[in-house]
Design an enzyme around this catalytic site. Structure first.
Site, PDB file in Angstrom:
ATOM      1  N   ARG A 195     -18.292   2.249 -26.163  1.00 49.33           N
ATOM      2  CA  ARG A 195     -16.907   3.044 -25.722  1.00 49.33           C
ATOM      3  C   ARG A 195     -16.008   2.813 -26.240  1.00 49.33           C
ATOM      4  NH1 ARG A 195     -21.002   4.554 -25.754  1.00 49.33           N
ATOM      5  NH2 ARG A 195     -22.596   6.098 -24.727  1.00 49.33           N
ATOM      6  N   SER A 201     -19.390  13.065 -21.022  1.00 54.34           N
ATOM      7  CA  SER A 201     -19.567  11.738 -19.330  1.00 54.34           C
ATOM      8  C   SER A 201     -18.006  12.296 -19.344  1.00 54.34           C
ATOM      9  CB  SER A 201     -20.414  10.740 -19.463  1.00 54.34           C
ATOM     10  OG  SER A 201     -21.621  11.279 -19.603  1.00 54.34           O
ATOM     11  N   GLU A 215     -13.838   8.582 -19.731  1.00 52.08           N
ATOM     12  CA  GLU A 215     -14.085   8.949 -21.615  1.00 52.08           C
ATOM     13  C   GLU A 215     -13.360   9.094 -22.258  1.00 52.08           C
ATOM     14  OE1 GLU A 215     -18.370   8.233 -21.758  1.00 52.08           O
ATOM     15  OE2 GLU A 215     -17.765   9.718 -23.696  1.00 52.08           O
TER      16      GLU A 215
HETATM   17  C1  LIG Z   1     -21.596  18.061 -24.495  1.00 50.35           C
HETATM   18  C2  LIG Z   1     -21.325  16.713 -25.167  1.00 50.35           C
HETATM   19  C3  LIG Z   1     -21.970  15.359 -24.577  1.00 50.35           C
HETATM   20  C4  LIG Z   1     -21.319  14.261 -24.803  1.00 50.35           C
HETATM   21  N1  LIG Z   1     -22.850  13.418 -25.231  1.00 50.35           N
HETATM   22  C5  LIG Z   1     -21.912  11.732 -25.944  1.00 50.35           C
HETATM   23  C6  LIG Z   1     -23.103  10.616 -26.377  1.00 50.35           C
HETATM   24  O1  LIG Z   1     -23.925  10.796 -25.695  1.00 50.35           O
HETATM   25  N2  LIG Z   1     -22.591   9.464 -26.330  1.00 50.35           N
HETATM   26  C7  LIG Z   1     -20.630   9.246 -26.541  1.00 50.35           C
HETATM   27  O2  LIG Z   1     -20.913   8.346 -27.475  1.00 50.35           O
HETATM   28  N3  LIG Z   1     -20.195  10.691 -26.658  1.00 50.35           N
HETATM   29  C8  LIG Z   1     -20.897  12.293 -26.166  1.00 50.35           C
HETATM   30  N4  LIG Z   1     -19.621  13.094 -26.012  1.00 50.35           N
HETATM   31  C9  LIG Z   1     -18.029  12.749 -26.435  1.00 50.35           C
HETATM   32  C10 LIG Z   1     -18.229  13.215 -27.498  1.00 50.35           C
HETATM   33  O3  LIG Z   1     -18.746  14.618 -28.412  1.00 50.35           O
HETATM   34  C11 LIG Z   1     -18.403  12.102 -28.847  1.00 50.35           C
HETATM   35  O4  LIG Z   1     -17.233  11.479 -28.707  1.00 50.35           O
HETATM   36  C12 LIG Z   1     -17.486  12.461 -30.715  1.00 50.35           C
HETATM   37  O5  LIG Z   1     -17.543  11.432 -31.540  1.00 50.35           O
HETATM   38  C13 LIG Z   1     -16.604  12.647 -30.033  1.00 50.35           C
HETATM   39  O6  LIG Z   1     -15.632  13.776 -31.549  1.00 50.35           O
HETATM   40  P1  LIG Z   1     -15.311  14.604 -32.159  1.00 50.35           P
HETATM   41  O7  LIG Z   1     -15.375  14.690 -33.392  1.00 50.35           O
HETATM   42  O8  LIG Z   1     -15.504  16.415 -30.856  1.00 50.35           O
HETATM   43  O9  LIG Z   1     -13.980  13.989 -31.549  1.00 50.35           O
HETATM   44  P2  LIG Z   1     -12.009  14.748 -30.677  1.00 50.35           P
HETATM   45  O10 LIG Z   1     -12.901  14.454 -29.529  1.00 50.35           O
HETATM   46  O11 LIG Z   1     -11.996  15.038 -31.649  1.00 50.35           O
HETATM   47  O12 LIG Z   1     -11.225  13.284 -30.958  1.00 50.35           O
HETATM   48  C14 LIG Z   1     -11.715  12.441 -29.932  1.00 50.35           C
HETATM   49  C15 LIG Z   1     -10.083  11.293 -30.600  1.00 50.35           C
HETATM   50  O13 LIG Z   1     -10.790  10.862 -31.679  1.00 50.35           O
HETATM   51  C16 LIG Z   1      -9.954  10.800 -32.836  1.00 50.35           C
HETATM   52  N5  LIG Z   1     -10.314  11.205 -33.538  1.00 50.35           N
HETATM   53  C17 LIG Z   1     -11.020  12.557 -34.017  1.00 50.35           C
HETATM   54  N6  LIG Z   1     -10.989  12.091 -35.712  1.00 50.35           N
HETATM   55  C18 LIG Z   1     -10.376  11.003 -36.375  1.00 50.35           C
HETATM   56  C19 LIG Z   1     -10.343  10.894 -37.449  1.00 50.35           C
HETATM   57  N7  LIG Z   1     -11.294  11.624 -38.646  1.00 50.35           N
HETATM   58  N8  LIG Z   1      -9.577  10.240 -37.464  1.00 50.35           N
HETATM   59  C20 LIG Z   1      -9.679   9.313 -36.451  1.00 50.35           C
HETATM   60  N9  LIG Z   1      -9.385  10.240 -35.232  1.00 50.35           N
HETATM   61  C21 LIG Z   1      -9.999  10.728 -35.263  1.00 50.35           C
HETATM   62  C22 LIG Z   1      -8.813  12.357 -31.833  1.00 50.35           C
HETATM   63  O14 LIG Z   1      -7.672  11.370 -32.173  1.00 50.35           O
HETATM   64  C23 LIG Z   1      -9.100  11.768 -30.464  1.00 50.35           C
HETATM   65  O15 LIG Z   1      -7.978  10.316 -30.280  1.00 50.35           O
HETATM   66  C24 LIG Z   1     -19.996  14.673 -25.333  1.00 50.35           C
HETATM   67  C25 LIG Z   1     -19.400  15.391 -25.784  1.00 50.35           C
HETATM   68  C26 LIG Z   1     -19.683  16.735 -24.884  1.00 50.35           C
HETATM   69  C27 LIG Z   1     -19.046  17.646 -25.002  1.00 50.35           C
END
Ligand SMILES: Cc1cc2nc3c(=O)[nH]c(=O)nc-3n(C[C@H](O)[C@H](O)[C@H](O)COP(=O)(O)OP(=O)(O)OC[C@H]3O[C@@H](n4cnc5c(N)ncnc54)[C@H](O)[C@@H]3O)c2cc1C
Length: 371
Positions: free
Chosen positions: A187, A264, A365
């Site tokens: 992570r 999570s 997380e």
């Molecule tokens: C129902 C559910 C289930 C999930 N299951 C999992 C799982 O099984 N495993 C897991 O690891 N995670 C899981 N997650 C967490 C999440 O989906 C992941 O961490 C996902 O990769 C976040 O991506 P995002 O584009 O939504 O990022 P955001 O939520 O928009 O941002 C998260 C962080 O990343 C940064 N960020 C995003 N895009 C960029 C970019 N292009 N450049 C630089 N920084 C950036 C943001 O600034 C922020 O700090 C889950 C979430 C939910 C809601």
């Protein structure tokens, strides 16, 4: 309010300068852009579809002395109730390009950071490329995946990331970071640790195995296919992962309040041999068996869900507008009308109770941001 504002100048044809116009929005509610559906407004928001959009927005924010926040799919975020006082840069760089030929037995895919992660997994699986099938159903964008090295059901995205194209906020250069340079661990990566806030991810290159077998390391997944003897395809594994996730509220399903979360809420603690032995002894004194898995040579990964459950919190626990998912103890959910303050109060309560009971401080997380 949507209004075009001139936020930069684009250089074309040698020395001729023309103004570039970007859609800058003011006072944009951020809650609808997150899976938690919580949080106040962004003072400004720009959607960046290209590298030049990113560059212009960054230069503009700097010229106005505004703090910058990079938004992906909003699935790992808790936005504060007062929102963000600066510019939110929503990354919408698109495109999935498959490179011809193979590179060390893998086919390379260059994917825009703004693409939906699950749509890319579906794309790869439907073309019979292995390596990310167990990561089906994780919400968010492609650009979000390297940040916390997303993982599930025995796969982590670091196993298939070949390189990451970034915009460096220090010198405004675009660079390619190879896998090793990203410092991936459980992570984590340089993007959420040592170099947090330095890079904007523009594109990610994944190396996938043509015709590869699905990865069936995880117990839940093996159980799902127990009765089945024939060899399994990637599409079946993708479907199984999505079904298991839906049962756990870990798939975004319209109308399911259990998926109004950031997934999570706590990371699984990684403990030294000694600390792990202490925790095991404490559990057996209570007549319990601690579920844990080997991690990183001499370390052990302990189930955060188990620690929460055995500190007095049950699935479906409700505390006003917030609560714990009825399908998974590790997901804090917005039961409707919750504020970030409500979520943080429950987070503090869980952390405190787990620490009092087990001597372990759980680490959140999701990224918690805002004024
Ligand atoms: C129902 C559910 C289930 C999930 N299951 C999992 C799982 O099984 N495993 C897991 O690891 N995670 C899981 N997650 C967490 C999440 O989906 C992941 O961490 C996902 O990769 C976040 O991506 P995002 O584009 O939504 O990022 P955001 O939520 O928009 O941002 C998260 C962080 O990343 C940064 N960020 C995003 N895009 C960029 C970019 N292009 N450049 C630089 N920084 C950036 C943001 O600034 C922020 O700090 C889950 C979430 C939910 C809601």
């Amino acid at each position: 309010m949507l209004r075009p504002i001139r936020i930069g100048r684009a250089k074309v044809a040698g020395c001729i300068f023309i103004p570039a116009i970007m859609q800058l929005q003011e006072n944009v509610p951020l809650a609808p852009l997150t899976t938690f559906q919580i949080g106040g407004p962004a003072r400004f928001l720009v959607e960046a579809k290209s590298i030049s959009d990113v560059r212009e927005a960054v230069v503009w924010a700097k010229s106005k002395n505004l703090p910058l926040f990079v938004l992906g799919g909003g699935s790992n975020l808790l936005v504060s109730d007062s929102g963000w006082p600066g510019l939110v840069l929503e990354i919408a760089v698109g495109g999935i390009e498959q490179r011809p030929g193979e590179h060390e037995g893998r086919t390379l895919f260059d994917v825009g950071a703004g693409e939906s992660w699950d749509a890319f997994v579906a794309h790869a699986v439907s073309r019979n490329y292995a390596g990310i099938e167990c990561l089906s159903g994780i919400p968010g964008s492609v650009g979000g995946t390297p940040v916390q090295n997303v993982g599930a059901y025995g796969q982590e995205v670091s196993e298939t990331i070949d390189s990451v194209e970034v915009f460096d906020l220090r010198d405004h250069q675009v660079r390619d970071l190879c896998n090793e340079a990203c410092g991936f661990a459980y992570r984590s990566s340089i993007f959420n640790t040592s170099e947090r806030g330095r890079f904007i991810i523009l594109r990610v290159t994944y190396g996938l195995t043509p015709g590869g077998k699905p990865h069936l390391a995880y117990a839940d997944l093996r159980r799902h296919f127990e009765a089945q003897r024939k060899s399994l395809g990637l599409a079946e594994v993708r479907e199984a992962v999505r079904q298991i996730r839906a049962r756990k509220g870990m798939l975004i399903v319209e109308g399911d309040p259990d998926s109004r979360s950031a997934g999570s809420f706590f990371k699984n603690p990684v403990l030294s041999e000694e600390k792990h032995a202490e925790l095991q002894a404490l559990a057996s004194a209570k007549g319990l068996t601690l579920p844990s898995y080997p991690a990183l040579e001499k370390n052990h990964k302990v189930s955060a869900a188990w620690l929460v459950e055995h500190s007095g919190f049950t699935r479906g626990y409700a505390a006003g507008h917030v609560g714990i998912s009825s399908k998974h103890t590790l997901a804090i959910i917005n039961r409707g009308g919750a504020t970030a303050a409500d979520v943080l109060a429950l987070k503090d309560q869980i952390q405190q109770r787990v620490e009092e009971t087990w001597g372990i401080r759980l680490e959140p997380e999701p990224v918690i941001f805002g004024a």
